[in-house]
Design an enzyme around this catalytic site. Structure first.
Site, short mmCIF file in Angstrom:
data_model
loop_
_atom_site.label_atom_id
_atom_site.label_comp_id
_atom_site.label_asym_id
_atom_site.label_seq_id
_atom_site.Cartn_x
_atom_site.Cartn_y
_atom_site.Cartn_z
CE1 TYR A 1 36.82 49.92 42.78
CE2 TYR A 1 36.54 47.69 42.12
CZ TYR A 1 37.43 48.68 42.35
OH TYR A 1 38.86 48.49 42.31
CB SER B 1 39.50 46.42 39.94
OG SER B 1 38.94 45.24 40.73
#
Length: 259
Positions: free
Chosen positions: A154, A141
């Protein structure tokens, strides 16, 4: 269809799309997911188009070493090789740091990072043994390159994924195995993003129905990341055309991240 692709986290959503796209591209595919029923459903759809002999499904928990070993051994028994690993398992929890639950921190690191390590470790054994080279590709990501507000766990796990990718690339270069991370922009229509919209609305201080547009406005190309965008780049880095590339973190962000 000689090459075998294992897609971890491919029972639904992006992972299922990638599994089907790789089958269309000529791979025999292994659909692996924590949700065994979802994995079987996706595998059935692949079998409908490409034949049951070219696909298998398997239920596995990517953060349990014994389960990963069982998964890889089952694939080895069925196909005798693994040429491409796509690690697509992931999770995210949005919360400000002063109220971020420790359990969610550990869960994020386990699924986003430790699972990648375990799967790469076991698949690499097969790739090294077979001496055909190979490709290991993590679905990462943009949060692995820039910090993400209210997404500390995350982002930390995804930053870690880049370091792991580079280290794996160095470990495996002598075996002609290349390793990459694909740094995705916001998959606005994915179940993960949709589930986080209420939390993102709070983070941004806007109504929930404005969240998607707020994220689009951050992108120079003015759209979210689509599943097809990911598949296009994945197929290139899995191919022989990218044989001189390894250890890279490739942005698929519409220009939102450029380094």
């Amino acid at each position: 269809m000689s090459k075998v692709a294992l897609i971890v986290g491919s029972g639904k959503s992006l992972g299922a799309f990638l599994a089907k796209g790789l089958a269309d591209d000529g791979y025999r595919v292994v659909v692996a997911d924590l949700d065994g029923e979802a994995a079987r459903k996706t595998a059935d759809e692949v079998a409908h188009d490409h034949g049951a002999e070219n696909v298998m499904s398997i239920q596995a928990n990517a953060i349990q070493e014994e389960d990963v070993i069982r998964m890889v051994n089952a694939i080895d028994d069925r196909f005798g090789r693994i040429d491409l690993l796509v690690y697509n398992a992931g999770t995210a929890t949005a919360a400000k740091i002063d109220s971020f639950p420790l359990a969610d921190w550990h869960r994020s690191l386990d699924i986003n990072l430790t699972g990648y390590f375990l799967c790469a470790k076991e698949v690499a054994r097969i790739m090294i043994r077979e001496s055909h080279g190979g490709r290991i590709i993590q679905i990462n990501s943009k949060s692995g390159k820039v910090g993400s507000k209210h997404n500390s766990a995350y982002s930390a796990a995804k930053f870690g994924g880049i370091g792991l990718t580079q280290s794996l690339a160095l470990d495996l270069a002598e075996h002609n195995i290349t390793v990459h991370s694909l740094m995705l922009g916001n998959l606005l229509k994915s179940p993960m993003f949709q589930s986080l919209k209420p939390q993102y609305a709070v983070k941004l201080g806007i109504p929930e129905d404005q969240v998607e547009q707020a994220y689009i406005d951050k992108v120079p190309l003015k759209r979210g990341c689509e599943f097809q965008d990911v598949l296009n780049v994945l197929k290139f880095y899995a191919s022989d055309n990218a044989s001189y590339c390894t250890g890279q973190s490739i942005n698929i962000t519409g220009g939102q991240v450029m380094f």
